[in-house]
Enzyme design. Sequence first.
Site, PDB file in Angstrom:
ATOM      1  N   HIS A   5      92.700 -73.862  40.339  1.00  0.00           N
ATOM      2  CA  HIS A   5      91.857 -74.925  39.803  1.00  0.00           C
ATOM      3  C   HIS A   5      90.532 -74.362  39.315  1.00  0.00           C
ATOM      4  CE1 HIS A   5      90.474 -75.023  44.112  1.00  0.00           C
ATOM      5  NE2 HIS A   5      89.298 -75.092  43.518  1.00  0.00           N
ATOM      6  N   GLU A  56      89.005 -79.510  39.787  1.00  0.00           N
ATOM      7  CA  GLU A  56      88.413 -80.083  40.990  1.00  0.00           C
ATOM      8  C   GLU A  56      87.035 -80.617  40.618  1.00  0.00           C
ATOM      9  OE1 GLU A  56      86.178 -78.516  44.999  1.00  0.00           O
ATOM     10  OE2 GLU A  56      87.842 -77.308  44.236  1.00  0.00           O
ATOM     11  N   HIS A  74      83.674 -73.223  28.171  1.00  0.00           N
ATOM     12  CA  HIS A  74      84.438 -74.454  28.007  1.00  0.00           C
ATOM     13  C   HIS A  74      85.770 -74.346  28.729  1.00  0.00           C
ATOM     14  CE1 HIS A  74      85.816 -71.893  24.637  1.00  0.00           C
ATOM     15  NE2 HIS A  74      87.001 -72.415  24.918  1.00  0.00           N
ATOM     16  N   GLU A 122      87.439 -77.677  24.876  1.00  0.00           N
ATOM     17  CA  GLU A 122      88.037 -77.368  23.580  1.00  0.00           C
ATOM     18  C   GLU A 122      89.441 -77.950  23.550  1.00  0.00           C
ATOM     19  OE1 GLU A 122      89.082 -73.538  20.711  1.00  0.00           O
ATOM     20  OE2 GLU A 122      88.819 -73.234  22.863  1.00  0.00           O
TER      21      GLU A 122
END
Length: 127
Positions: A5, A56, A74, A122
């Site tokens: 994550h 998360e 990003h 993005e």
Amino acid sequence: MRMLHTMLRVGEMQRSIDFYTKAMGMQLLRTTDRPDQKYALAFVGYADESQQAVIELTYNYGVSSYDLGTGYGHIAIGVDDIHGVCERVRAAGAVVTREPGPVKGGTTVIAFVEDPDGYKIELIKRA
């Protein structure tokens, strides 16, 4: 090994959950509230954590905003309908910072949006 994550600190948990589930089409996978430690977590993604990486969202009690600094870039998400996602983002009250179009010097169609806390995402149109 595999990525599990990415953690983002958010200023208002429900606002962020709404953005990622409604505008970005993710599922709310699980939440945890730790009042004694003064934080809450929400995990969102397109599939269960056992199948792919997720995001998360971390809310620290009493903190409504963060300085994103210059190190963050990003998150990239592959999408089939890049224009539809941008419309959902706008409808959710968030910002499209780069309209869909080819990447400079190439043909891949991308767009950029911001979540409610200013994190850039993005969007990359899948071929």
